[in-house]
Motif scaffolding. Structure first.
Motif, PDB file in Angstrom:
ATOM      1  N   MET A  95      -3.774 -50.242  13.985  1.00 35.92           N
ATOM      2  CA  MET A  95      -4.098 -48.941  13.391  1.00 35.92           C
ATOM      3  C   MET A  95      -2.817 -48.372  12.790  1.00 35.92           C
ATOM      4  N   ASP A  96      -2.852 -48.113  11.499  1.00 38.18           N
ATOM      5  CA  ASP A  96      -1.646 -47.670  10.789  1.00 38.18           C
ATOM      6  C   ASP A  96      -1.536 -46.144  10.839  1.00 38.18           C
ATOM      7  N   ASP A  97      -0.796 -45.600   9.913  1.00 45.05           N
ATOM      8  CA  ASP A  97      -0.494 -44.169   9.807  1.00 45.05           C
ATOM      9  C   ASP A  97      -1.781 -43.334   9.819  1.00 45.05           C
ATOM     10  N   GLY A  98      -1.682 -42.099  10.380  1.00 44.31           N
ATOM     11  CA  GLY A  98      -2.808 -41.163  10.288  1.00 44.31           C
ATOM     12  C   GLY A  98      -3.482 -40.859  11.607  1.00 44.31           C
TER      13      GLY A  98
ATOM     14  N   ILE B 226      -0.401 -50.501  16.966  1.00 47.15           N
ATOM     15  CA  ILE B 226      -0.347 -49.122  16.475  1.00 47.15           C
ATOM     16  C   ILE B 226       0.932 -48.883  15.673  1.00 47.15           C
ATOM     17  N   TRP B 227       0.842 -47.966  14.703  1.00 49.18           N
ATOM     18  CA  TRP B 227       1.949 -47.646  13.789  1.00 49.18           C
ATOM     19  C   TRP B 227       2.750 -46.449  14.306  1.00 49.18           C
ATOM     20  N   ILE B 228       4.060 -46.526  14.221  1.00 49.31           N
ATOM     21  CA  ILE B 228       4.910 -45.351  14.483  1.00 49.31           C
ATOM     22  C   ILE B 228       6.069 -45.348  13.480  1.00 49.31           C
TER      23      ILE B 228
ATOM     24  N   GLY C  75      12.757 -36.234   2.044  1.00 48.06           N
ATOM     25  CA  GLY C  75      12.211 -37.534   1.668  1.00 48.06           C
ATOM     26  C   GLY C  75      10.735 -37.431   1.342  1.00 48.06           C
ATOM     27  N   ARG C  76       9.973 -38.432   1.801  1.00 50.35           N
ATOM     28  CA  ARG C  76       8.540 -38.528   1.501  1.00 50.35           C
ATOM     29  C   ARG C  76       7.800 -37.227   1.845  1.00 50.35           C
ATOM     30  N   GLY C  77       6.866 -36.852   1.013  1.00 49.96           N
ATOM     31  CA  GLY C  77       6.074 -35.644   1.258  1.00 49.96           C
ATOM     32  C   GLY C  77       6.881 -34.372   1.063  1.00 49.96           C
TER      33      GLY C  77
ATOM     34  N   ILE D 199       3.417 -53.098  17.967  1.00 41.73           N
ATOM     35  CA  ILE D 199       3.831 -51.826  17.358  1.00 41.73           C
ATOM     36  C   ILE D 199       4.375 -52.122  15.967  1.00 41.73           C
ATOM     37  N   LYS D 200       3.945 -51.314  15.003  1.00 45.30           N
ATOM     38  CA  LYS D 200       4.550 -51.402  13.665  1.00 45.30           C
ATOM     39  C   LYS D 200       5.550 -50.252  13.580  1.00 45.30           C
ATOM     40  N   TRP D 201       6.826 -50.604  13.524  1.00 46.16           N
ATOM     41  CA  TRP D 201       7.919 -49.610  13.533  1.00 46.16           C
ATOM     42  C   TRP D 201       8.348 -49.404  12.077  1.00 46.16           C
ATOM     43  N   ASP D 202       7.960 -48.270  11.532  1.00 44.52           N
ATOM     44  CA  ASP D 202       8.190 -48.025  10.097  1.00 44.52           C
ATOM     45  C   ASP D 202       9.409 -47.136   9.887  1.00 44.52           C
ATOM     46  N   HIS D 203       9.864 -47.085   8.642  1.00 47.79           N
ATOM     47  CA  HIS D 203      11.068 -46.301   8.332  1.00 47.79           C
ATOM     48  C   HIS D 203      11.096 -46.056   6.825  1.00 47.79           C
ATOM     49  N   ASN D 204      10.535 -44.908   6.424  1.00 46.08           N
ATOM     50  CA  ASN D 204      10.282 -44.698   4.997  1.00 46.08           C
ATOM     51  C   ASN D 204      11.256 -43.750   4.317  1.00 46.08           C
ATOM     52  N   MET D 205      12.479 -43.699   4.781  1.00 45.67           N
ATOM     53  CA  MET D 205      13.412 -42.767   4.133  1.00 45.67           C
ATOM     54  C   MET D 205      14.841 -43.277   4.239  1.00 45.67           C
TER      55      MET D 205
ATOM     56  N   LEU E  23       8.743 -54.899  12.034  1.00 46.99           N
ATOM     57  CA  LEU E  23       9.672 -54.019  11.343  1.00 46.99           C
ATOM     58  C   LEU E  23       9.125 -53.749   9.954  1.00 46.99           C
ATOM     59  N   CYS E  24       9.033 -52.464   9.605  1.00 42.86           N
ATOM     60  CA  CYS E  24       8.524 -52.119   8.281  1.00 42.86           C
ATOM     61  C   CYS E  24       9.400 -51.019   7.733  1.00 42.86           C
ATOM     62  N   SER E  25       9.576 -50.989   6.435  1.00 42.08           N
ATOM     63  CA  SER E  25      10.341 -49.915   5.839  1.00 42.08           C
ATOM     64  C   SER E  25       9.909 -49.814   4.390  1.00 42.08           C
ATOM     65  N   ALA E  26       8.923 -48.952   4.140  1.00 44.36           N
ATOM     66  CA  ALA E  26       8.347 -48.859   2.796  1.00 44.36           C
ATOM     67  C   ALA E  26       8.114 -50.284   2.281  1.00 44.36           C
ATOM     68  N   GLY E  27       7.574 -51.130   3.141  1.00 42.28           N
ATOM     69  CA  GLY E  27       7.449 -52.556   2.831  1.00 42.28           C
ATOM     70  C   GLY E  27       8.645 -53.284   3.392  1.00 42.28           C
ATOM     71  N   GLY E  28       9.377 -53.974   2.519  1.00 38.78           N
ATOM     72  CA  GLY E  28      10.412 -54.892   2.999  1.00 38.78           C
ATOM     73  C   GLY E  28      11.838 -54.379   2.943  1.00 38.78           C
TER      74      GLY E  28
ATOM     75  N   VAL F 238       8.434 -58.932   9.913  1.00 43.44           N
ATOM     76  CA  VAL F 238       8.744 -57.867   8.966  1.00 43.44           C
ATOM     77  C   VAL F 238       7.589 -57.763   7.968  1.00 43.44           C
ATOM     78  N   TRP F 239       7.174 -56.543   7.660  1.00 38.86           N
ATOM     79  CA  TRP F 239       6.167 -56.359   6.616  1.00 38.86           C
ATOM     80  C   TRP F 239       6.845 -56.671   5.279  1.00 38.86           C
ATOM     81  N   GLY F 240       6.309 -57.686   4.575  1.00 45.10           N
ATOM     82  CA  GLY F 240       7.004 -58.227   3.411  1.00 45.10           C
ATOM     83  C   GLY F 240       7.139 -57.242   2.268  1.00 45.10           C
ATOM     84  N   SER F 241       6.075 -56.463   2.008  1.00 47.83           N
ATOM     85  CA  SER F 241       6.121 -55.526   0.883  1.00 47.83           C
ATOM     86  C   SER F 241       4.858 -54.686   0.891  1.00 47.83           C
ATOM     87  N   ASP F 242       4.946 -53.475   0.376  1.00 49.77           N
ATOM     88  CA  ASP F 242       3.719 -52.693   0.152  1.00 49.77           C
ATOM     89  C   ASP F 242       2.948 -53.257  -1.037  1.00 49.77           C
ATOM     90  N   GLN F 243       3.541 -54.165  -1.751  1.00 51.66           N
ATOM     91  CA  GLN F 243       2.847 -54.817  -2.867  1.00 51.66           C
ATOM     92  C   GLN F 243       1.965 -55.917  -2.288  1.00 51.66           C
TER      93      GLN F 243
END
Ligand code: GLA
Length: 742
Positions: free
Chosen positions: A344-347, A392-394, A424-426, A460-466, A510-515, A529-534
């Motif tokens: 389950m991702d973001d939200g 789960i996503w964090i 940053g985002r938002g 766990i999907k550990w994201d980092h978008n900034m 490991l995720c960060s706006a994709g790769g 690692v999440w390869g890309s949002d593409q």
């Protein structure tokens, strides 16, 4: 790793004898030679194919060049380090103090201790040579032995002179949704720098990795190649300095990017640099890739040799519109296709401020009750009923200004106290100040609280978008602000150590706006690692092609997107999408119910086949056969071969169709020339109707020397009544075959 050495060390030390000695360390196929004489500069002599000292000194590759130039002498050239000493002096003169050679089951380590003749400054250079693969790691320790702080203005991990003036360089560049584009170019005279200044996402634009062909070419299967990659989670600097003065080597310097990051070293303090990893190949860049993959799986990536599961991630399917019902039906539908894990991702979070947009809630890691009335427990129950694991996503290093966390701790964020930060985002996102120990406890607690409340969370999907947009820490003293780029990342690593000490086998992506965080510095703590949002399969071919130059297939997450891609709106046949994602760690990212019945039937077959073949794909040796950059960019092809060479999987893609395409002959690699292989198509698009070559037996020698033609790859299908449930587009054709030794 470092502790191991202390325990098993066999020490051969050379102290103050004044004798000049050549020190050699070797991997099975490569050798490094340095010359050290106490009281004199350290000299680099050779790095190349495995060689004796006689070979080296008779060879054109031998050289005598300062191994680690410090600013102070030869000020006209680039340097590996630049120190501002306590008295304001900026010149350093490093000479050999002593040498140590230690050894354990895994590697040999040569340590050269250098001291400054004018200041109380010591530099330890470590050279590690693996015993089971052609990888060496260079790293350094900078020590201030004085009574006042000193400032490290440039503090590289590695310096490597290369005796060649005809180098060809491969590097990877890109952007969000467009990572890892391969560029291959002759190394021009002057200075070329690969670097990032993002702060906490090392691969935001350039990868901290390169290949250097040292014979005037960079070929897949032929020629000498040095591959290098800096294992560091923050800003990096890789510099190539080439000039045409006869006898001058091409220099490589690699380490932390010193821009905005001059490091103040307190008295008696030591700064250990990240490791610069080098692989040496005498058989082109393909062999360098395979060496790095082997090293990664066996020595650097967490659980590097364990199988990865097929998962469905909710992001592209529903974005932040997470509901209990939506999650439940995705799980049920995915289970029917043979999936193994649901993420389950973001939200899903935010109590006071539910996460409906990217403007709120980061920091408030509790369930949004309105969206998920039965909480995470309810979801895990459904996952279990469907025989799926749950993830789960964090995004635990972040906060939105609209969050309970920010209301409570406005001083926990990176920003200058005197002016408005850059968001940053938002337009509300800020980065937590990880240098603050209370923040470190909080971030560890995000994982710990989730896992304590829901011990059955498997992923766990550990994201980092900034990026670090505001490089000011309210926690660090003013005089140490420029240590932030290093301290943020050291704090992150210590957080990851704590998380892993308690949850060693939890899968963390490991995720960060994709790769944007694809770097080996993270990989002792992450399985993938999440390869890309593409997720558009056409673009993904290029992204995965580049990433696979340095990173093994089992750590790159690749997901099949919905029929019409969310970002590019491109419609690509479901088979092509599965075949592209099957190049790496296969997953899906869509609402499965949106697939037609025929597409779902295909997805089920493709997933079952991937599960059967994943030992070869995830652990096999990669051979690149046709680059998607070649010619008119019509084809791409690669294959994986297991270590016994009795099972292989080859993948063929056509991205563009023109009328009357000639047969494409593709020469396989890596097989045993003396064995016969049964060719079998994997997951034909129509069940029971494989391509013409399926079922044939051909020798490895023939497949490698004469090649294979998949006639269907070039066929014109526009006149054929489209098998429209599988979205039979004419441009995109793909086939996978397995080769089974008889
Ligand atoms: C980033 C990730 C995506 C997704 C979103 C969620 O962009 O790369 O996969 O998790 O964040 O906000």
């Amino acid at each position: 790793m470092k502790k191991l050495f202390a325990a098993l060390a066999l020490m051969l030390a050379t102290y103050g004898t004044g004798e000049c000695k050549d020190y050699t360390i070797s991997t099975p196929g490569s050798t490094l030679v340095l010359t050290a004489e106490v009281g004199k500069p350290l000299y680099f002599r050779y790095y190349g194919t495995r060689a004796s000292l006689d070979d080296v000194f008779a060879s054109h590759r031998a050289i005598k060049a300062q191994a680690f130039r410090a600013f102070g002498t030869h000020c006209d050239l680039s340097h590996a380090c630049f120190i501002k000493h306590a008295d304001g002096d900026n010149a350093t003169n490093l000479v050999v103090d002593y040498v140590e050679q230690t050894e354990d089951a895994q590697m040999t380590r040569l340590t050269i201790v250098l001291k400054d003749t004018a200041h109380p400054f010591v530099l330890r250079l470590h050279y590690d040579a693996y015993k089971d693969c052609d990888v060496m790691k260079f790293w350094a320790e900078y020590t201030n032995n004085g009574k006042k702080p000193i400032s490290l203005q440039k503090y590289m991990s590695a310096a490597l002179p290369v005796k060649s003036q005809e180098c060809v360089l491969l590097h990877l560049d890109g952007d969000h949704g467009n990572e890892c584009n391969e560029t291959i170019e002759p190394l021009a005279d002057g200075i070329k720098i690969l670097s990032t200044q993002d702060g906490s996402r090392p691969s935001a634009h350039n990868q901290a990795a390169f290949m250097l062909g040292t014979d005037g070419k960079l070929d897949e299967t032929d020629g000498n190649v040095i591959a290098g990659t800096l294992a560091w989670t923050g800003n990096f600097h890789i510099e190539f300095e080439k000039n045409r003065i006869k006898g001058q080597p091409t220099m490589i310097y690699a380490g932390i990017n010193p821009v905005g990051a001059d490091y103040t070293l307190a008295p008696k303090q030591t700064l250990s640099t990240p490791e610069m990893v080098f692989a040496y190949s005498t058989r082109g860049k393909g062999e360098a890739t395979r060496t790095l993959h082997y090293w990664a799986r066996h020595h650097q990536v967490l659980d590097g040799t364990k199988e990865r599961e097929v998962l469905l991630n909710s992001w592209e399917g529903v974005h932040m519109n997470v509901t209990q019902e939506g999650m439940n039906s995705m799980m049920k539908d995915f289970a029917r296709l043979g999936g193994e894990m649901f993420v389950m991702d973001d939200g899903w979070f935010g109590d006071k401020y539910p996460r409906d947009t990217d403007k709120t809630s980061l920091g408030d890691w509790c369930v949004a009750k309105g969206k998920l009335p039965e909480g995470i427990e309810g979801l895990i129950r459904i996952a279990k009923d469907n025989n799926l694991k749950f993830g789960i996503w964090i995004e635990p290093e972040m906060v939105n200004t609209k969050s309970e966390l920010y209301e409570k701790h406005p001083d926990w964020v990176l920003r200058h106290e005197a002016f408005e930060p850059t968001y940053g985002r938002g337009k509300t996102q800020l980065l937590l100040d990880l240098t603050n120990p209370k923040v470190q406890d909080f971030v560890v607690g995000v994982v710990d609280n989730l896992m304590t409340a829901n011990p059955e969370i498997a992923y766990i999907k550990w994201d980092h978008n900034m990026s670090i947009l505001n490089a000011s820490s309210p926690y660090l003293p003013k005089a140490l602000q420029s240590n932030l780029y290093v301290e943020y990342n050291r704090s992150l690593l210590s957080i990851l150590e704590r998380v892993r000490a308690k949850y060693p086998s939890l899968i963390i992506q490991l995720c960060s706006a994709g790769g944007f965080r694809l770097n080996y510095g993270f990989m002792p703590y992450f399985q993938e690692v999440w390869g890309s949002d593409q997720t558009d399969a056409r673009h993904r071919i290029y992204i995965q092609w580049g990433a696979l130059d340095f990173y093994p297939a089992n750590i790159i997450a690749a997901h099949v997107c919905s029929t019409k891609n969310k970002y590019t709106q491109r419609v690509v046949p479901v088979k092509f999408r599965f075949d592209v994602a099957s190049m790496c760690r296969l997953g899906m990212e869509m609402v499965p119910a949106e697939l037609t019945d025929a597409e779902q039937a295909y997805a089920k077959r493709a997933i079952a086949e991937y599960k059967r073949l994943r030992p070869v794909i995830q652990q096999g040796d990669l051979y690149k056969l046709v680059s998607p950059y070649d010619g008119d960019r019509e084809y791409a092809s690669l294959m994986y071969v297991n270590d016994k060479k009795d099972h292989a999987v080859a993948m063929f893609y056509r991205m563009t169709f023109t009328r009357h395409m000639p047969d494409k002959i593709i020469k396989l690699q890596g097989l045993d020339p003396d064995r016969q292989y049964l060719i079998r198509e994997v997951a034909p698009e129509v069940e029971g109707k494989p391509i013409h070559i399926s079922g044939k037996k051909v020798s490895g020698r023939f497949l490698m020397e004469e090649g294979i033609v998949i006639r269907e790859l070039t066929a014109d299908r526009s006149s054929r009544k489209p098998f429209n449930d599988i979205r039979d587009m004419n441009d995109y054709r793909s086939y996978m075959v397995e080769l089974i030794a008889q």
